[in-house]
Design a protein around this motif. Structure first.
Motif, short mmCIF file in Angstrom:
data_model
loop_
_atom_site.label_atom_id
_atom_site.label_comp_id
_atom_site.label_asym_id
_atom_site.label_seq_id
_atom_site.Cartn_x
_atom_site.Cartn_y
_atom_site.Cartn_z
N ASP A 49 40.21 17.69 71.29
CA ASP A 49 40.01 19.21 70.18
C ASP A 49 41.19 19.57 69.97
N VAL A 50 41.85 18.85 71.32
CA VAL A 50 43.51 19.54 71.01
C VAL A 50 44.30 19.56 70.02
N MET A 51 43.63 18.13 69.18
CA MET A 51 44.76 17.96 67.99
C MET A 51 44.30 18.88 67.45
N ALA A 52 43.00 19.11 67.23
CA ALA A 52 42.40 20.23 66.13
C ALA A 52 43.32 21.02 66.03
N HIS A 53 43.17 21.26 67.20
CA HIS A 53 43.52 23.34 67.59
C HIS A 53 45.29 22.93 67.57
N LEU A 54 46.06 21.89 67.65
CA LEU A 54 46.95 21.60 67.20
C LEU A 54 47.43 21.85 65.98
N CYS A 55 46.76 20.55 64.63
CA CYS A 55 46.92 20.23 63.49
C CYS A 55 46.39 21.94 62.71
N PHE A 69 47.93 17.86 51.15
CA PHE A 69 48.68 18.66 49.82
C PHE A 69 47.55 19.62 49.75
N SER A 70 46.11 19.47 49.74
CA SER A 70 44.92 21.10 49.73
C SER A 70 44.66 21.89 50.44
N ASP A 71 45.79 21.29 51.30
CA ASP A 71 45.50 22.46 52.75
C ASP A 71 44.35 22.42 53.57
N LEU A 72 43.77 21.32 53.37
CA LEU A 72 42.29 20.87 54.22
C LEU A 72 41.96 21.99 55.51
N PRO A 73 41.25 22.43 55.31
CA PRO A 73 40.87 23.51 57.16
C PRO A 73 40.86 22.11 57.92
N ILE A 74 40.99 22.04 58.94
CA ILE A 74 41.26 20.50 59.88
C ILE A 74 39.63 20.88 60.34
N THR A 75 38.41 22.28 60.71
CA THR A 75 37.80 22.14 60.29
C THR A 75 36.20 20.43 59.40
N LYS A 76 37.29 21.42 57.80
CA LYS A 76 36.96 20.08 57.20
C LYS A 76 36.60 19.10 57.22
N THR A 77 37.64 18.39 58.10
CA THR A 77 37.55 16.69 58.36
C THR A 77 36.71 15.94 59.65
N VAL A 78 36.65 17.85 60.31
CA VAL A 78 35.06 17.53 61.31
C VAL A 78 34.12 17.03 60.90
#
Lengths: 287, 287
Positions: free
Chosen positions: A253-259, B211-220
């Protein structure tokens, strides 16, 4: 000593707390001032509308009606609230909470409060309760002033390199790491039993990590050290400890927010403004 | 159509593969060219030293002596190697690997290869094997050319917003997400049994996400979907599946790498240039 770039209205009630905050901000770009009359926050902020960039508050120091009245008068400022991270909102939803035993992070929290304030678009009339009398030009003036003083580029926050972890004197470096570890511990302790409190601790941690340019591996290290400590304690006490791996979710969660915070801080669509266009961008586009 | 900003030497051997790469790069800022003589990569690259910005290779297409000879002649270029992600290094340690069924990501991999190449300081003599004859000025010329063509700001990579996920046409968006999911699946499958392969898959994923500026939530989301699929399959087959939560480590790993990549891309120490100074700074200052 750099010219103070931010003037903070201190509405703290406990004299000891006010002094401690003063101490932690010494020499930096934040200047604390107590507005007059000291006993009436509404009057004080209203009279000095133009003088303050942000406000420092204390949890439960005022009846909640005071905050409502501030909002209704359009007196919205970036805010740091000193108090336990309980998840409760005092003033507005861009405020940043910091426990009184983690004041080492105060300057980072103030920067985070300004950054969140601008990002959340609290300056736009849309987010104000009906009947607010702060006219849009009023609010734009504040936004412009903040940008000028802080070197905003669009909405991208310019961090202050002199407060990056690696640039701090050794003693302050250790203090900051220790404080971050305490915040992270608060996060772990509330993670499964009090999501709202966990969320405020998480935001506080992520803000300081971002503004101090903390290497990512340091966060992993802080997590591992704390979990290791928990593990030993549980073992000593004869408890089961395999649930501890669920705390990886907190680290995730921390990583995702920070990222995401880093991601949004990286200029993207907009080409870098050319010379001369910088000042003309008004209001800045939100990426 | 934008002017191609990068000229890529294609040393691919399989005609089908070369065509597929050509197709995926069409319309972008990368232009593939086959250097002459086609049968001798050493001669081809040596003769066209000045013409190429990067090179596209195929796994196992040349005996390893060829790469050693290239290194010894100082012929080091940013490189993408098409082939299984096995963890093996073909040419140099800043090369980027991409499986042939994930060519949707080729343009991102090329940008990543250039970025890694510059970051790793392969241009500095220190990293070359003894006896290398590429003189430092040679290598600096390449670095400068790359910076000019790509709009580097210092060593910070300027991403191409037209290839951000959110700016792609719907069909390409779906293709890219699908391809990212395949890369992530490769990462999961090799995560515990083949760290070197997992590492290449991880880097490939992180590069494209950046490089595609993927939102972090997409990775999750990609992670959850894959784990969900594994879980159902194991259940159907009557296997235990509680070990699946160990794969959170893979997600953590991805987040940490991605976060660090963003962190390092955010201009840090240098102060903002003032209006009017920006255009005069050449090569441009890091913001």
């Amino acid at each position: 000593m750099p010219e103070p770039a931010l003037t903070i209205a201190s509405l703290l009630r406990q004299p000891g707390l006010a002094e401690a905050c003063q101490r932690w901000l010494r020499g930096g770009r934040h200047q604390l001032r107590v507005p007059e009359p000291e006993d009436d926050p509404l009057e004080a902020l209203d009279r000095h509308r133009e003088d303050f960039d942000a406000v420092l508050l204390e949890e439960n120091a005022f009846p909640s009606g005071v905050y409502q009245e501030l909002r209704e008068r359009g007196l919205l400022l970036p805010a740091v609230v000193i108090g336990e991270v309980s998840g409760r909102i005092e003033y507005h939803d861009a405020e940043v909470h910091l426990p009184p035993d983690q004041l080492e992070q105060l300057s980072y929290s103030l920067d985070a409060a300004v950054s969140r304030f601008l990002r959340r678009g609290l300056l736009g009339a849309g987010n104000l309760p009906p009947g607010s009398s702060g006219t849009p030009p009023d609010r734009w003036r504040l936004a412009n002033r903040l940008r000028e003083r802080l070197g905003y580029l669009g909405v991208y926050y310019k961090r202050d390199p002199s407060r990056f972890l690696r640039n701090l004197p050794e003693k302050e470096r250790q203090q900051l790491l220790h404080s971050l570890s305490r915040t992270y511990r608060d996060l772990l302790l509330s993670y499964f039993r009090d999501p709202a409190a966990a969320n405020q601790a998480l935001e506080s941690y992520v803000n300081t990590a971002f503004f101090s340019d903390l290497p990512i591996t340091k966060t992993v290290e802080i997590h591992m050290n704390l979990i290791d400590g928990f593990w030993k304690q549980l073992k000593l006490e004869g408890h089961k400890n395999d649930f501890l791996q669920d705390y990886r979710l907190a680290l995730l969660d921390v990583m995702a927010h920070l990222c995401e915070m880093y991601r949004r801080s990286l200029p993207a669509d907009a080409p870098l403004p050319l010379a001369g266009q910088l000042a003309a961008v008004h209001p800045p586009e939100v990426r």
